[in-house]
Design an enzyme around this catalytic site. Structure first.
Site, mmCIF file in Angstrom:
data_model
loop_
_atom_site.group_PDB
_atom_site.id
_atom_site.type_symbol
_atom_site.label_atom_id
_atom_site.label_comp_id
_atom_site.label_asym_id
_atom_site.label_seq_id
_atom_site.Cartn_x
_atom_site.Cartn_y
_atom_site.Cartn_z
ATOM 1 N N HIS A 214 -3.504 2.382 4.866
ATOM 2 C CA HIS A 214 -3.973 1.494 3.791
ATOM 3 C C HIS A 214 -5.485 1.393 3.816
ATOM 4 C CE1 HIS A 214 -2.929 -0.846 7.366
ATOM 5 N NE2 HIS A 214 -3.914 -1.660 7.058
ATOM 6 N N HIS B 223 -8.513 -1.088 2.785
ATOM 7 C CA HIS B 223 -8.873 -2.462 2.417
ATOM 8 C C HIS B 223 -10.001 -2.413 1.385
ATOM 9 C CE1 HIS B 223 -6.932 -4.636 5.897
ATOM 10 N NE2 HIS B 223 -7.040 -3.447 6.456
HETATM 11 P P1 AMP Z 1 -4.583 -3.552 9.397
HETATM 12 O O1 AMP Z 1 -4.924 -4.438 10.536
HETATM 13 O O2 AMP Z 1 -5.713 -2.745 8.870
HETATM 14 O O3 AMP Z 1 -3.359 -2.732 9.710
HETATM 15 O O4 AMP Z 1 -4.281 -4.510 8.199
HETATM 16 C C1 AMP Z 1 -3.046 -4.995 7.833
HETATM 17 C C2 AMP Z 1 -3.331 -5.973 6.740
HETATM 18 O O5 AMP Z 1 -2.125 -6.217 6.085
HETATM 19 C C3 AMP Z 1 -3.883 -7.312 7.221
HETATM 20 O O6 AMP Z 1 -5.123 -7.560 6.572
HETATM 21 C C4 AMP Z 1 -2.809 -8.322 6.804
HETATM 22 O O7 AMP Z 1 -3.357 -9.514 6.352
HETATM 23 C C5 AMP Z 1 -2.088 -7.569 5.704
HETATM 24 N N1 AMP Z 1 -0.682 -7.876 5.504
HETATM 25 C C6 AMP Z 1 0.281 -8.042 6.442
HETATM 26 N N2 AMP Z 1 1.480 -8.253 5.867
HETATM 27 C C7 AMP Z 1 1.265 -8.206 4.525
HETATM 28 C C8 AMP Z 1 2.110 -8.352 3.386
HETATM 29 N N3 AMP Z 1 3.430 -8.589 3.503
HETATM 30 N N4 AMP Z 1 1.560 -8.252 2.147
HETATM 31 C C9 AMP Z 1 0.239 -8.021 2.006
HETATM 32 N N5 AMP Z 1 -0.610 -7.878 3.044
HETATM 33 C C10 AMP Z 1 -0.105 -7.970 4.290
#
Ligand code: AMP
Length: 141
Positions: free
Chosen positions: A102, A104
């Protein structure tokens, strides 16, 4: 580590759990980060199974960047942001917590520090209102 299809973004892609969706095309989906580091924080994911940059198909990487650019423009406009950060993490040591690639898209506001990464859940109505603002900015082009 092999790709685990039970990760939360794979479930969102399959429609098994809800998300504040803002944009979708053939190869990517974008939705609100539920623990936003700033107002308008959005995530772009490829529809193909990839854990991180190391196993992401280059064509899908291009598709994610194209959607990321659309989203960056839209969030900048929708939130009158001073700047926009595009960030992604690969592997737990780099801070990755969800193991589906993903990007950001994080609006930045002058003199406003970022909130902590993945720490506190935003209010559902606020997330929906922010999602609507981004959808409207995307439509306006
Ligand atoms: P990362 O640490 O880069 O893997 O980021 C994961 C991101 O996903 C974090 O910023 C979380 O806040 C976000 N996140 C976790 N669960 C969900 C969800 N169900 N819907 C949207 N964002 C999420």
């Amino acid at each position: 580590m092999a790709y685990d299809p039970s990760n939360i973004f794979a479930k969102i892609l399959r429609g098994e759990i809800p998300a504040y969706r803002v944009y979708e095309d053939e190869r990517t989906l974008a939705f609100m980060d539920v623990m936003p580091q700033s107002d308008g924080h959005t995530l772009v994911v490829p529809k193909s199974p990839a854990e991180n940059i190391f196993d992401l198909d280059p064509a899908m990487a291009a598709a994610v960047i194209q959607s990321g650019q659309k989203l960056a423009r839209a969030v900048k406009h929708a939130f009158n942001a001073d700047g926009v950060m595009l960030v992604q993490y690969n592997g737990p040591a780099a801070g990755q917590t969800v193991f589906h690639f993903h990007l950001h898209v994080v609006p930045r506001y002058a003199d406003q520090p970022l909130r902590s990464h993945g720490r506190s859940m935003a209010d559902a109505r606020l997330l929906e209102e922010h999602a609507q603002r981004i959808r409207a900015a995307l439509q306006a082009g």
